[in-house]
Design a protein around this motif. Structure first.
Motif, PDB file in Angstrom:
ATOM      1  N   ARG A 135     -20.187  -1.830   9.003  1.00  0.00           N
ATOM      2  CA  ARG A 135     -19.760  -3.037   7.787  1.00  0.00           C
ATOM      3  C   ARG A 135     -19.006  -4.459   8.413  1.00  0.00           C
ATOM      4  O   ARG A 135     -18.409  -5.586   7.828  1.00  0.00           O
ATOM      5  N   LYS A 136     -16.824  -3.446   8.907  1.00  0.00           N
ATOM      6  CA  LYS A 136     -16.284  -4.373   9.432  1.00  0.00           C
ATOM      7  C   LYS A 136     -17.031  -4.557  10.499  1.00  0.00           C
ATOM      8  O   LYS A 136     -16.404  -5.993  10.841  1.00  0.00           O
ATOM      9  N   LEU A 137     -17.383  -4.088  11.625  1.00  0.00           N
ATOM     10  CA  LEU A 137     -18.423  -5.291  12.472  1.00  0.00           C
ATOM     11  C   LEU A 137     -18.999  -6.558  12.066  1.00  0.00           C
ATOM     12  O   LEU A 137     -19.540  -7.844  12.393  1.00  0.00           O
ATOM     13  N   LYS A 138     -20.510  -6.428  10.463  1.00  0.00           N
ATOM     14  CA  LYS A 138     -20.942  -7.380  10.115  1.00  0.00           C
ATOM     15  C   LYS A 138     -19.585  -8.250   9.535  1.00  0.00           C
ATOM     16  O   LYS A 138     -20.022  -9.447   9.449  1.00  0.00           O
ATOM     17  N   GLU A 139     -18.825  -7.854   8.620  1.00  0.00           N
ATOM     18  CA  GLU A 139     -18.011  -8.630   8.369  1.00  0.00           C
ATOM     19  C   GLU A 139     -17.116  -9.411   9.474  1.00  0.00           C
ATOM     20  O   GLU A 139     -17.080 -10.846   9.132  1.00  0.00           O
ATOM     21  N   GLU A 140     -17.324  -9.448  10.617  1.00  0.00           N
ATOM     22  CA  GLU A 140     -15.942 -10.226  11.797  1.00  0.00           C
ATOM     23  C   GLU A 140     -17.228 -10.987  12.065  1.00  0.00           C
ATOM     24  O   GLU A 140     -17.350 -12.182  12.657  1.00  0.00           O
ATOM     25  N   LYS A 141     -18.876 -10.305  12.282  1.00  0.00           N
ATOM     26  CA  LYS A 141     -19.718 -11.297  12.636  1.00  0.00           C
ATOM     27  C   LYS A 141     -20.090 -12.493  11.457  1.00  0.00           C
ATOM     28  O   LYS A 141     -20.176 -13.420  12.436  1.00  0.00           O
ATOM     29  N   SER A 142     -19.995 -12.127  10.585  1.00  0.00           N
ATOM     30  CA  SER A 142     -20.528 -13.487   8.885  1.00  0.00           C
ATOM     31  C   SER A 142     -18.650 -14.413   9.593  1.00  0.00           C
ATOM     32  O   SER A 142     -19.340 -15.530   9.646  1.00  0.00           O
ATOM     33  N   ALA A 143     -17.769 -13.911   9.260  1.00  0.00           N
ATOM     34  CA  ALA A 143     -16.729 -14.551   9.696  1.00  0.00           C
ATOM     35  C   ALA A 143     -16.649 -15.656  11.510  1.00  0.00           C
ATOM     36  O   ALA A 143     -16.877 -17.011  11.390  1.00  0.00           O
ATOM     37  N   VAL A 144     -17.279 -14.861  12.639  1.00  0.00           N
ATOM     38  CA  VAL A 144     -17.776 -15.909  13.992  1.00  0.00           C
ATOM     39  C   VAL A 144     -18.071 -16.934  13.245  1.00  0.00           C
ATOM     40  O   VAL A 144     -18.668 -17.666  13.479  1.00  0.00           O
ATOM     41  N   ASP A 145     -19.512 -16.308  12.441  1.00  0.00           N
ATOM     42  CA  ASP A 145     -20.662 -16.757  12.197  1.00  0.00           C
ATOM     43  C   ASP A 145     -19.677 -18.640  11.214  1.00  0.00           C
ATOM     44  O   ASP A 145     -20.965 -19.279  11.524  1.00  0.00           O
ATOM     45  N   ARG A 146     -19.226 -18.072  10.336  1.00  0.00           N
ATOM     46  CA  ARG A 146     -18.696 -19.409   9.174  1.00  0.00           C
ATOM     47  C   ARG A 146     -18.095 -19.953  10.254  1.00  0.00           C
ATOM     48  O   ARG A 146     -18.086 -21.488  10.768  1.00  0.00           O
ATOM     49  N   GLU A 147     -17.135 -20.024  11.043  1.00  0.00           N
ATOM     50  CA  GLU A 147     -15.708 -20.391  12.208  1.00  0.00           C
ATOM     51  C   GLU A 147     -17.303 -21.660  13.408  1.00  0.00           C
ATOM     52  O   GLU A 147     -16.615 -22.635  13.131  1.00  0.00           O
ATOM     53  N   LEU A 148     -18.651 -20.258  13.584  1.00  0.00           N
ATOM     54  CA  LEU A 148     -19.448 -21.345  14.777  1.00  0.00           C
ATOM     55  C   LEU A 148     -19.802 -22.252  13.709  1.00  0.00           C
ATOM     56  O   LEU A 148     -20.227 -23.662  14.170  1.00  0.00           O
ATOM     57  N   LEU A 149     -20.184 -22.628  12.915  1.00  0.00           N
ATOM     58  CA  LEU A 149     -20.981 -23.259  11.557  1.00  0.00           C
ATOM     59  C   LEU A 149     -19.726 -24.684  11.311  1.00  0.00           C
ATOM     60  O   LEU A 149     -19.704 -25.551  11.605  1.00  0.00           O
ATOM     61  N   ARG A 150     -18.856 -23.999  11.094  1.00  0.00           N
ATOM     62  CA  ARG A 150     -17.182 -25.121  10.977  1.00  0.00           C
ATOM     63  C   ARG A 150     -17.376 -25.241  11.904  1.00  0.00           C
ATOM     64  O   ARG A 150     -17.377 -27.209  12.422  1.00  0.00           O
ATOM     65  N   MET A 151     -17.382 -25.130  13.024  1.00  0.00           N
ATOM     66  CA  MET A 151     -17.317 -25.905  14.829  1.00  0.00           C
ATOM     67  C   MET A 151     -18.291 -26.789  15.133  1.00  0.00           C
ATOM     68  O   MET A 151     -18.373 -27.264  15.194  1.00  0.00           O
ATOM     69  N   LYS A 152     -19.504 -26.460  14.850  1.00  0.00           N
ATOM     70  CA  LYS A 152     -20.279 -27.059  15.088  1.00  0.00           C
ATOM     71  C   LYS A 152     -20.086 -28.002  13.990  1.00  0.00           C
ATOM     72  O   LYS A 152     -20.896 -29.563  14.108  1.00  0.00           O
ATOM     73  N   GLU A 153     -20.279 -28.553  12.609  1.00  0.00           N
ATOM     74  CA  GLU A 153     -20.170 -29.481  12.140  1.00  0.00           C
ATOM     75  C   GLU A 153     -18.973 -30.197  12.624  1.00  0.00           C
ATOM     76  O   GLU A 153     -18.875 -31.476  11.899  1.00  0.00           O
ATOM     77  N   GLU A 154     -17.852 -30.097  12.595  1.00  0.00           N
ATOM     78  CA  GLU A 154     -17.079 -30.473  13.672  1.00  0.00           C
ATOM     79  C   GLU A 154     -17.222 -31.246  14.633  1.00  0.00           C
ATOM     80  O   GLU A 154     -16.988 -32.331  15.076  1.00  0.00           O
ATOM     81  N   LYS A 155     -18.251 -30.738  15.118  1.00  0.00           N
ATOM     82  CA  LYS A 155     -18.990 -31.972  16.787  1.00  0.00           C
ATOM     83  C   LYS A 155     -19.744 -32.218  16.006  1.00  0.00           C
ATOM     84  O   LYS A 155     -19.963 -33.491  16.289  1.00  0.00           O
ATOM     85  N   ALA A 156     -20.144 -32.147  15.204  1.00  0.00           N
ATOM     86  CA  ALA A 156     -21.603 -33.187  14.486  1.00  0.00           C
ATOM     87  C   ALA A 156     -20.808 -34.691  13.692  1.00  0.00           C
ATOM     88  O   ALA A 156     -20.951 -35.610  14.392  1.00  0.00           O
ATOM     89  N   LYS A 157     -19.444 -34.354  13.730  1.00  0.00           N
ATOM     90  CA  LYS A 157     -18.016 -35.285  12.665  1.00  0.00           C
ATOM     91  C   LYS A 157     -17.806 -36.053  13.916  1.00  0.00           C
ATOM     92  O   LYS A 157     -17.893 -38.000  13.918  1.00  0.00           O
ATOM     93  N   ALA A 158     -17.871 -35.280  14.900  1.00  0.00           N
ATOM     94  CA  ALA A 158     -16.939 -36.237  16.212  1.00  0.00           C
ATOM     95  C   ALA A 158     -17.558 -36.826  16.557  1.00  0.00           C
ATOM     96  O   ALA A 158     -17.505 -38.303  17.580  1.00  0.00           O
ATOM     97  N   GLU A 159     -18.901 -36.646  16.835  1.00  0.00           N
ATOM     98  CA  GLU A 159     -19.941 -36.798  17.714  1.00  0.00           C
ATOM     99  C   GLU A 159     -20.280 -38.018  16.882  1.00  0.00           C
ATOM    100  O   GLU A 159     -20.765 -39.824  17.499  1.00  0.00           O
TER     101      GLU A 159
END
Length: 113
Positions: A7-31
Motif C-alpha cells: 500500500r505504501k509503495l502504491k501510494e508513493e507510486k501514485s504520488a510520483v505519477d501525480r508529480e510526473l503528470l504535473r511536471m509534464k503539464e508544466e513542460k507543455a505550458k513552458a513549450e
C-alpha cells in the motif's frame, strides 16, 4: 506487513505519477510559452529587417536630395552671377544713354530734303 508495504509503495507510486503528470503539464505550458515567444521574436525580427530596409532607402533618398540641393544651389549661384552681369550691362547701357548727346533733326533741318 507485506500488504502495508505494498500500500505504501502504491501510494508513493501514485504520488510520483501525480508529480510526473504535473511536471509534464508544466513542460507543455513552458513549450507553448517558448513557441509564442519564438513567434513574437520572428515578428520583431521581421519588423527590424523592414525598418533597416526602410532606413537604407531613406538614407539613399537623403543622399539624392543632398546632391540635388547641391546642384540647385550651384545653379542658383550661377543664375545670380549671370543676373548680376546682365544688371551691370544694363546699368552701363543706361549710363551711356544718359550721357549720350542726342541730336534730333529739327523741322528746319528737314526742309532741305
Amino acid at each position: 506487513e507485506i500488504d502495508a508495504v505494498m500500500r505504501k509503495l502504491k501510494e508513493e507510486k501514485s504520488a510520483v505519477d501525480r508529480e510526473l503528470l504535473r511536471m509534464k503539464e508544466e513542460k507543455a505550458k513552458a513549450e507553448k510559452k517558448a513557441a509564442e515567444q519564438i513567434s513574437e521574436l520572428a515578428v520583431v525580427t521581421e519588423q527590424k529587417r523592414q525598418a533597416e530596409e526602410e532606413k537604407r532607402a531613406l538614407s539613399v533618398e537623403l543622399d539624392n536630395l543632398r546632391a540635388s540641393y547641391g546642384r540647385l544651389k550651384n545653379e542658383k549661384e550661377k543664375a545670380e552671377s549671370e543676373n548680376k552681369m546682365f544688371e551691370s550691362q544694363v546699368e552701363k547701357l543706361r549710363e551711356k544713354t544718359r550721357n549720350k548727346q542726342w541730336s534730333f533733326p529739327t523741322f528746319s533741318d528737314r526742309k532741305g530734303c
